[in-house]
Design a protein around this motif. Structure first.
Motif, PDB file in Angstrom:
ATOM      1  N   VAL A  27       0.831  -1.203   0.000  1.00  0.00           N
ATOM      2  CA  VAL A  27       0.000   0.000   0.000  1.00  0.00           C
ATOM      3  C   VAL A  27       0.871   1.260   0.000  1.00  0.00           C
ATOM      4  O   VAL A  27       0.528   2.279  -0.611  1.00  0.00           O
ATOM      5  N   ALA A  28       2.016   1.185   0.677  1.00  0.00           N
ATOM      6  CA  ALA A  28       2.889   2.358   0.770  1.00  0.00           C
ATOM      7  C   ALA A  28       3.511   2.746  -0.560  1.00  0.00           C
ATOM      8  O   ALA A  28       3.799   3.927  -0.788  1.00  0.00           O
ATOM      9  N   VAL A  29       3.727   1.769  -1.444  1.00  0.00           N
ATOM     10  CA  VAL A  29       4.419   2.063  -2.706  1.00  0.00           C
ATOM     11  C   VAL A  29       3.712   3.150  -3.521  1.00  0.00           C
ATOM     12  O   VAL A  29       4.334   4.166  -3.871  1.00  0.00           O
ATOM     13  N   PRO A  30       2.420   3.003  -3.859  1.00  0.00           N
ATOM     14  CA  PRO A  30       1.775   4.076  -4.634  1.00  0.00           C
ATOM     15  C   PRO A  30       1.654   5.384  -3.851  1.00  0.00           C
ATOM     16  O   PRO A  30       1.700   6.466  -4.441  1.00  0.00           O
ATOM     17  N   LEU A  31       1.483   5.305  -2.530  1.00  0.00           N
ATOM     18  CA  LEU A  31       1.396   6.525  -1.733  1.00  0.00           C
ATOM     19  C   LEU A  31       2.713   7.294  -1.772  1.00  0.00           C
ATOM     20  O   LEU A  31       2.740   8.526  -1.856  1.00  0.00           O
ATOM     21  N   LEU A  32       3.817   6.569  -1.703  1.00  0.00           N
ATOM     22  CA  LEU A  32       5.128   7.210  -1.751  1.00  0.00           C
ATOM     23  C   LEU A  32       5.448   7.761  -3.135  1.00  0.00           C
ATOM     24  O   LEU A  32       6.126   8.780  -3.274  1.00  0.00           O
ATOM     25  N   GLU A  33       4.951   7.065  -4.150  1.00  0.00           N
ATOM     26  CA  GLU A  33       5.278   7.437  -5.533  1.00  0.00           C
ATOM     27  C   GLU A  33       4.429   8.577  -6.054  1.00  0.00           C
ATOM     28  O   GLU A  33       4.931   9.458  -6.778  1.00  0.00           O
ATOM     29  N   PHE A  34       3.137   8.592  -5.703  1.00  0.00           N
ATOM     30  CA  PHE A  34       2.214   9.517  -6.358  1.00  0.00           C
ATOM     31  C   PHE A  34       1.646  10.600  -5.448  1.00  0.00           C
ATOM     32  O   PHE A  34       0.779  11.357  -5.869  1.00  0.00           O
ATOM     33  N   THR A  35       2.089  10.653  -4.194  1.00  0.00           N
ATOM     34  CA  THR A  35       1.627  11.715  -3.307  1.00  0.00           C
ATOM     35  C   THR A  35       2.836  12.492  -2.792  1.00  0.00           C
ATOM     36  O   THR A  35       3.988  12.043  -2.927  1.00  0.00           O
ATOM     37  N   SER A  36       2.574  13.611  -2.190  1.00  0.00           N
ATOM     38  CA  SER A  36       3.642  14.434  -1.613  1.00  0.00           C
ATOM     39  C   SER A  36       3.697  14.275  -0.094  1.00  0.00           C
ATOM     40  O   SER A  36       4.268  15.118   0.590  1.00  0.00           O
ATOM     41  N   TRP A  37       3.106  13.203   0.419  1.00  0.00           N
ATOM     42  CA  TRP A  37       3.108  12.966   1.852  1.00  0.00           C
ATOM     43  C   TRP A  37       4.534  12.724   2.343  1.00  0.00           C
ATOM     44  O   TRP A  37       5.402  12.277   1.593  1.00  0.00           O
ATOM     45  N   HIS A  38       4.751  12.999   3.615  1.00  0.00           N
ATOM     46  CA  HIS A  38       6.054  12.753   4.219  1.00  0.00           C
ATOM     47  C   HIS A  38       6.366  11.257   4.139  1.00  0.00           C
ATOM     48  O   HIS A  38       5.596  10.416   4.609  1.00  0.00           O
ATOM     49  N   GLN A  39       7.509  10.930   3.529  1.00  0.00           N
ATOM     50  CA  GLN A  39       7.809   9.526   3.262  1.00  0.00           C
ATOM     51  C   GLN A  39       7.991   8.713   4.545  1.00  0.00           C
ATOM     52  O   GLN A  39       7.502   7.585   4.654  1.00  0.00           O
ATOM     53  N   GLY A  40       8.685   9.284   5.525  1.00  0.00           N
ATOM     54  CA  GLY A  40       8.902   8.548   6.764  1.00  0.00           C
ATOM     55  C   GLY A  40       7.609   8.242   7.499  1.00  0.00           C
ATOM     56  O   GLY A  40       7.378   7.106   7.939  1.00  0.00           O
ATOM     57  N   MET A  41       6.740   9.227   7.612  1.00  0.00           N
ATOM     58  CA  MET A  41       5.470   9.017   8.305  1.00  0.00           C
ATOM     59  C   MET A  41       4.582   8.041   7.533  1.00  0.00           C
ATOM     60  O   MET A  41       3.858   7.241   8.134  1.00  0.00           O
ATOM     61  N   THR A  42       4.637   8.125   6.200  1.00  0.00           N
ATOM     62  CA  THR A  42       3.843   7.202   5.387  1.00  0.00           C
ATOM     63  C   THR A  42       4.262   5.755   5.650  1.00  0.00           C
ATOM     64  O   THR A  42       3.411   4.866   5.825  1.00  0.00           O
TER      65      THR A  42
END
Length: 208
Positions: free
Chosen positions: A43-58
């Motif tokens: 689940v983290a892969v697309p969130l990290l790739e396509f959003t600007s959310w903080h990577q560590g918190m994600t």
């Protein structure tokens, strides 16, 4: 049957299991935590790739369920350490290495940066390569730890491609590697334990 007789029978079975090398360093009880970690990383892969959310918190949020399940599994292994010494030893050694490795990794990266001007990514890649080689060696030499092969292979592959990744790509690729390794290990353990029944299953579930 009296409780004393049941306990004596379980103790005899535990001894026989150890003598016959059937007391593996894993069992079906490991599957839920590994599965949750693999799904969380997926689940983290697309969130990290396509959003600007903080990577560590994600990553922390995505892996929290799996790490919570892993901690619970650790406590169960500790509770049943007399009946399953090999399983408890595996968790105990993994926890010890994890605690010791964290400051060593941080120290190595800091020292490499200040002593040789090495980038953080390059220093981390060297550590991943060494860890992957060690895991692969264990997987080849120990038949009870064949699941280490996938982790070792993908860690080495990840270490080799790091020089071609941008800092932004590091987290999603790393999450993808973690997802593949966790799900592959889950499949391996399921296949190896699919026919396990009886007292061993009861112990793995935390029942006396």
């Amino acid at each position: 049957m009296p409780n004393e007789e049941i306990q004596r029978l379980q103790d005899d079975l535990t001894t026989m299991r150890q003598v016959m090398r059937l007391d593996k360093p894993y069992d079906a009880g490991d599957i839920p935590s590994l599965l949750l970690i693999g799904l969380g990383a997926s689940v983290a892969v697309p969130l990290l790739e396509f959003t600007s959310w903080h990577q560590g918190m994600t990553m922390i949020v995505a892996l929290a369920p799996g790490m919570t399940a892993f901690l619970y599994r650790y406590m169960l292994a500790k509770r049943n350490r007399v009946k399953r010494p090999a399983l408890w030893k595996e968790y105990r050694v993994a926890a010890f290495l994890g605690v010791c490795a964290t400051p060593l990794v941080v120290g190595w990266i800091w020292w490499s940066q200040h002593q040789f001007g090495t980038t953080r990514e390059a220093a981390g890649a060297s550590i991943m390569f060494c860890v992957g080689a060690v895991l692969s060696g264990f997987g080849v030499l120990d038949s009870d730890r064949r699941s280490y092969l996938s982790g070792g292979f993908f860690l080495i592959a990840f270490a080799l491609v790091i020089p071609w990744l941008t800092p932004r790509q590091m987290a999603p690729v790393g999450a993808g590697v973690l997802a593949i390794v966790s799900l592959a290990t889950t499949a391996f353990i399921w296949w190896q334990t699919r026919n396990d029944v009886g007292p061993r299953t009861a112990v793995s579930c935390g029942h006396d």
